[in-house]
Motif scaffolding. Structure first.
Motif, PDB file in Angstrom:
ATOM      1  N   MET A   1       0.796  -1.091  -0.066  1.00  0.00           N
ATOM      2  CA  MET A   1       0.130   0.228  -0.338  1.00  0.00           C
ATOM      3  C   MET A   1       0.781   1.445   0.518  1.00  0.00           C
ATOM      4  N   ASN A   2       0.345   2.243  -0.369  1.00  0.00           N
ATOM      5  CA  ASN A   2       0.786   3.504  -0.350  1.00  0.00           C
ATOM      6  C   ASN A   2      -0.040   4.745   0.277  1.00  0.00           C
ATOM      7  N   LYS A   3       1.269   5.585   0.732  1.00  0.00           N
ATOM      8  CA  LYS A   3      -0.078   7.101   1.409  1.00  0.00           C
ATOM      9  C   LYS A   3       0.491   8.159  -0.323  1.00  0.00           C
ATOM     10  N   ILE A   4      -0.546   8.776  -0.849  1.00  0.00           N
ATOM     11  CA  ILE A   4      -0.088   9.531  -1.514  1.00  0.00           C
ATOM     12  C   ILE A   4      -0.565  10.714  -0.785  1.00  0.00           C
ATOM     13  N   LEU A   5       0.487  11.957  -0.841  1.00  0.00           N
ATOM     14  CA  LEU A   5       0.155  12.997  -0.394  1.00  0.00           C
ATOM     15  C   LEU A   5      -0.351  14.784  -1.162  1.00  0.00           C
ATOM     16  N   PHE A   6      -0.915  15.116  -0.986  1.00  0.00           N
ATOM     17  CA  PHE A   6      -1.602  16.223  -1.936  1.00  0.00           C
ATOM     18  C   PHE A   6      -0.819  17.031  -0.891  1.00  0.00           C
ATOM     19  N   PHE A   7      -1.236  18.907  -1.575  1.00  0.00           N
ATOM     20  CA  PHE A   7      -0.675  19.680  -1.195  1.00  0.00           C
ATOM     21  C   PHE A   7      -1.536  21.003  -1.846  1.00  0.00           C
ATOM     22  N   ALA A   8      -0.997  22.264  -1.281  1.00  0.00           N
ATOM     23  CA  ALA A   8      -1.710  23.512  -1.631  1.00  0.00           C
ATOM     24  C   ALA A   8      -2.967  23.317  -2.792  1.00  0.00           C
ATOM     25  N   HIS A   9      -3.291  23.694  -3.589  1.00  0.00           N
ATOM     26  CA  HIS A   9      -3.814  23.629  -4.498  1.00  0.00           C
ATOM     27  C   HIS A   9      -4.444  22.007  -5.061  1.00  0.00           C
ATOM     28  N   LEU A  10      -4.098  21.352  -5.026  1.00  0.00           N
ATOM     29  CA  LEU A  10      -4.163  19.634  -5.005  1.00  0.00           C
ATOM     30  C   LEU A  10      -5.246  19.361  -4.147  1.00  0.00           C
ATOM     31  N   ARG A  11      -4.413  19.703  -2.600  1.00  0.00           N
ATOM     32  CA  ARG A  11      -5.121  19.263  -1.683  1.00  0.00           C
ATOM     33  C   ARG A  11      -6.872  19.178  -1.379  1.00  0.00           C
ATOM     34  N   ASP A  12      -6.925  21.277  -2.033  1.00  0.00           N
ATOM     35  CA  ASP A  12      -7.919  21.694  -2.112  1.00  0.00           C
ATOM     36  C   ASP A  12      -9.091  20.711  -2.654  1.00  0.00           C
ATOM     37  N   GLU A  13      -8.618  20.395  -3.974  1.00  0.00           N
ATOM     38  CA  GLU A  13      -9.504  20.060  -4.726  1.00  0.00           C
ATOM     39  C   GLU A  13      -9.718  18.473  -4.535  1.00  0.00           C
ATOM     40  N   VAL A  14      -8.552  17.627  -3.714  1.00  0.00           N
ATOM     41  CA  VAL A  14      -9.236  16.497  -3.508  1.00  0.00           C
ATOM     42  C   VAL A  14      -9.874  16.641  -2.279  1.00  0.00           C
ATOM     43  N   GLY A  15      -9.705  17.116  -1.447  1.00  0.00           N
ATOM     44  CA  GLY A  15     -10.509  17.621  -0.291  1.00  0.00           C
ATOM     45  C   GLY A  15      -9.826  16.211   0.455  1.00  0.00           C
ATOM     46  N   GLU A  16      -8.773  16.096   0.091  1.00  0.00           N
ATOM     47  CA  GLU A  16      -7.850  15.514   1.536  1.00  0.00           C
ATOM     48  C   GLU A  16      -6.875  15.570   1.980  1.00  0.00           C
ATOM     49  N   GLU A  17      -6.065  15.228   2.606  1.00  0.00           N
ATOM     50  CA  GLU A  17      -4.260  15.539   2.749  1.00  0.00           C
ATOM     51  C   GLU A  17      -4.197  14.211   2.449  1.00  0.00           C
ATOM     52  N   SER A  18      -4.372  13.038   1.985  1.00  0.00           N
ATOM     53  CA  SER A  18      -3.659  11.791   2.293  1.00  0.00           C
ATOM     54  C   SER A  18      -4.792  10.492   1.181  1.00  0.00           C
ATOM     55  N   VAL A  19      -3.799  10.176   0.339  1.00  0.00           N
ATOM     56  CA  VAL A  19      -4.793   9.229   0.094  1.00  0.00           C
ATOM     57  C   VAL A  19      -4.097   7.381   0.195  1.00  0.00           C
ATOM     58  N   GLN A  20      -5.255   6.341   0.236  1.00  0.00           N
ATOM     59  CA  GLN A  20      -3.913   4.827   0.573  1.00  0.00           C
ATOM     60  C   GLN A  20      -4.519   4.523  -0.907  1.00  0.00           C
ATOM     61  N   LEU A  21      -3.218   4.187  -1.752  1.00  0.00           N
ATOM     62  CA  LEU A  21      -3.620   3.968  -2.604  1.00  0.00           C
ATOM     63  C   LEU A  21      -2.844   2.393  -3.305  1.00  0.00           C
ATOM     64  N   GLU A  22      -2.761   1.282  -4.124  1.00  0.00           N
ATOM     65  CA  GLU A  22      -2.167   0.917  -3.848  1.00  0.00           C
ATOM     66  C   GLU A  22      -1.556   0.579  -6.090  1.00  0.00           C
ATOM     67  N   VAL A  23      -0.355   1.168  -5.761  1.00  0.00           N
ATOM     68  CA  VAL A  23      -0.206   0.985  -6.590  1.00  0.00           C
ATOM     69  C   VAL A  23       1.895   0.808  -6.571  1.00  0.00           C
ATOM     70  N   ALA A  24       2.051  -0.127  -5.615  1.00  0.00           N
ATOM     71  CA  ALA A  24       3.488  -0.367  -6.388  1.00  0.00           C
ATOM     72  C   ALA A  24       3.440  -1.630  -7.325  1.00  0.00           C
ATOM     73  N   GLY A  25       5.062  -1.217  -8.217  1.00  0.00           N
ATOM     74  CA  GLY A  25       5.184  -1.347  -9.815  1.00  0.00           C
ATOM     75  C   GLY A  25       4.360  -0.115 -10.681  1.00  0.00           C
ATOM     76  N   LYS A  26       4.380   0.479 -10.189  1.00  0.00           N
ATOM     77  CA  LYS A  26       3.545   0.888 -11.608  1.00  0.00           C
ATOM     78  C   LYS A  26       5.136   2.527 -11.457  1.00  0.00           C
ATOM     79  N   THR A  27       4.555   3.236 -12.300  1.00  0.00           N
ATOM     80  CA  THR A  27       5.668   4.733 -12.625  1.00  0.00           C
ATOM     81  C   THR A  27       4.661   5.682 -12.089  1.00  0.00           C
ATOM     82  N   VAL A  28       6.004   6.871 -11.844  1.00  0.00           N
ATOM     83  CA  VAL A  28       5.409   8.185 -11.107  1.00  0.00           C
ATOM     84  C   VAL A  28       4.049   8.439 -12.168  1.00  0.00           C
ATOM     85  N   ALA A  29       4.642   8.373 -13.198  1.00  0.00           N
ATOM     86  CA  ALA A  29       3.175   8.504 -14.601  1.00  0.00           C
ATOM     87  C   ALA A  29       2.254   8.524 -14.357  1.00  0.00           C
TER      88      ALA A  29
END
Lengths: 153, 77
Positions: free
Chosen positions: B1-29
Motif C-alpha cells: 500500500m502507498n500513501k499519497i500526499l496532496f498539498f496546496a491547490h491539489l489538497r483543496d481539489e481532492v478534499g483530503e490531505e492524503s489517500v491510500q492507494l495500491e500503486v507498487a510497480g507503477k511509475t510516477v507518471a
C-alpha cells in the motif's frame, strides 16, 4: 540550522547560528509579506509546507552553498501559517570569510528556495483567494521534476 | 500500500490531505494518471513528485510502502 517555524521568526537567533571566528561577513536576507502585487492588494497570506521534506531541501541548499563558497555557514528559517502584511516569511543568514561571497551565497539561497523547497503560499485578497504556483506559471515541470541541476547536488 | 500526499491547490481539489492507494510497480507518471482520473484533479502535469521526500522523475517505479507526494509548483520565500 534549518527550520520551519509556526511562530514569529527571531532574526537575531538565525544570525547567531552562523557566527564563526573565520567569518569576515554575515549577510541576512529577510523576506516580508508585500501588500501590493501588480496593483492587487493582499490582505494576508497563508504559507503551507511539506515540513519534513522542506527541512531536507533547506539542508540541501546549505550543502550546495558550502560546496560553492568555501568556509560558508548557512542558517534558514521559513515561517508557515497566517502572515499579515509586513510579517517576516523567511530569514536567511550566511557567514563567509569575505563579504562578496556572503552576498552571493545568500542570493543563491533565496532563489533556490523558490525552486526546490516544498512551501506554498495562498494569497487572500478582498475578492477571493488562490494558491500561488510559481508566479505567472512561467515554469512547468513536464518531466515531473525540476530540470537537470535542480536535483540533489 | 502507498500513501499519497496532496498539498496546496491539489489538497483543496481532492478534499483530503492524503489517500491510500495500491500503486507498487507503477511509475510516477502512471500514478499521476490514476490520481487525475480518480480524483478529477487538473494541473497534475505541472506538479512535481517526491517519493519518500526526494524528487523523483516520471519514469521512477513505486515500491510497496513508498510515500508519494504530489507537489504543485512551489511559492515559498
Amino acid at each position: 540550522m534549518y527550520e520551519i517555524a509556526k511562530e514569529n521568526i527571531d532574526i537575531q537567533s538565525v544570525i547567531d547560528k552562523v557566527v564563526q571566528r573565520e567569518a569576515g561577513a554575515i549577510t541576512t536576507f529577510i523576506g516580508t509579506v508585500r501588500e501590493l502585487t501588480k496593483g492587487k492588494k493582499t490582505l494576508f497570506l497563508v504559507y503551507e509546507a511539506y515540513e519534513s521534506m522542506a527541512v531536507k531541501k533547506l539542508e540541501q541548499i546549505g550543502t550546495e552553498i558550502k560546496e560553492r563558497w568555501e568556509g560558508a555557514e548557512v542558517a534558514i528559517t521559513h515561517r508557515v501559517g497566517r502572515l499579515d502584511i509586513t510579517d517576516i516569511a523567511v530569514v536567511i543568514a550566511v557567514s563567509t570569510p569575505h563579504r562578496a561571497d556572503a552576498y552571493e551565497a545568500n542570493r543563491y539561497a533565496i532563489e533556490r528556495i523558490k525552486e526546490i523547497v516544498p512551501i506554498w503560499k495562498k494569497e487572500h485578497w478582498e475578492d477571493g483567494q488562490e494558491w500561488i504556483g510559481n508566479q505567472l506559471e512561467t515554469v512547468s515541470y513536464p518531466t515531473g521534476k525540476p530540470e537537470e541541476g535542480d536535483l540533489n547536488e | 500500500m502507498n500513501k499519497i500526499l496532496f498539498f496546496a491547490h491539489l489538497r483543496d481539489e481532492v478534499g483530503e490531505e492524503s489517500v491510500q492507494l495500491e500503486v507498487a510497480g507503477k511509475t510516477v507518471a502512471e500514478v499521476k494518471a490514476i490520481v487525475a482520473e480518480q480524483y478529477k484533479v487538473a494541473k497534475l502535469d505541472t506538479a512535481m513528485t517526491a517519493i519518500n521526500e526526494e524528487f523523483a522523475p516520471n519514469e521512477e517505479v513505486i515500491q510497496d510502502g513508498d510515500v508519494i507526494a504530489l507537489i504543485p509548483p512551489v511559492s515559498g520565500g
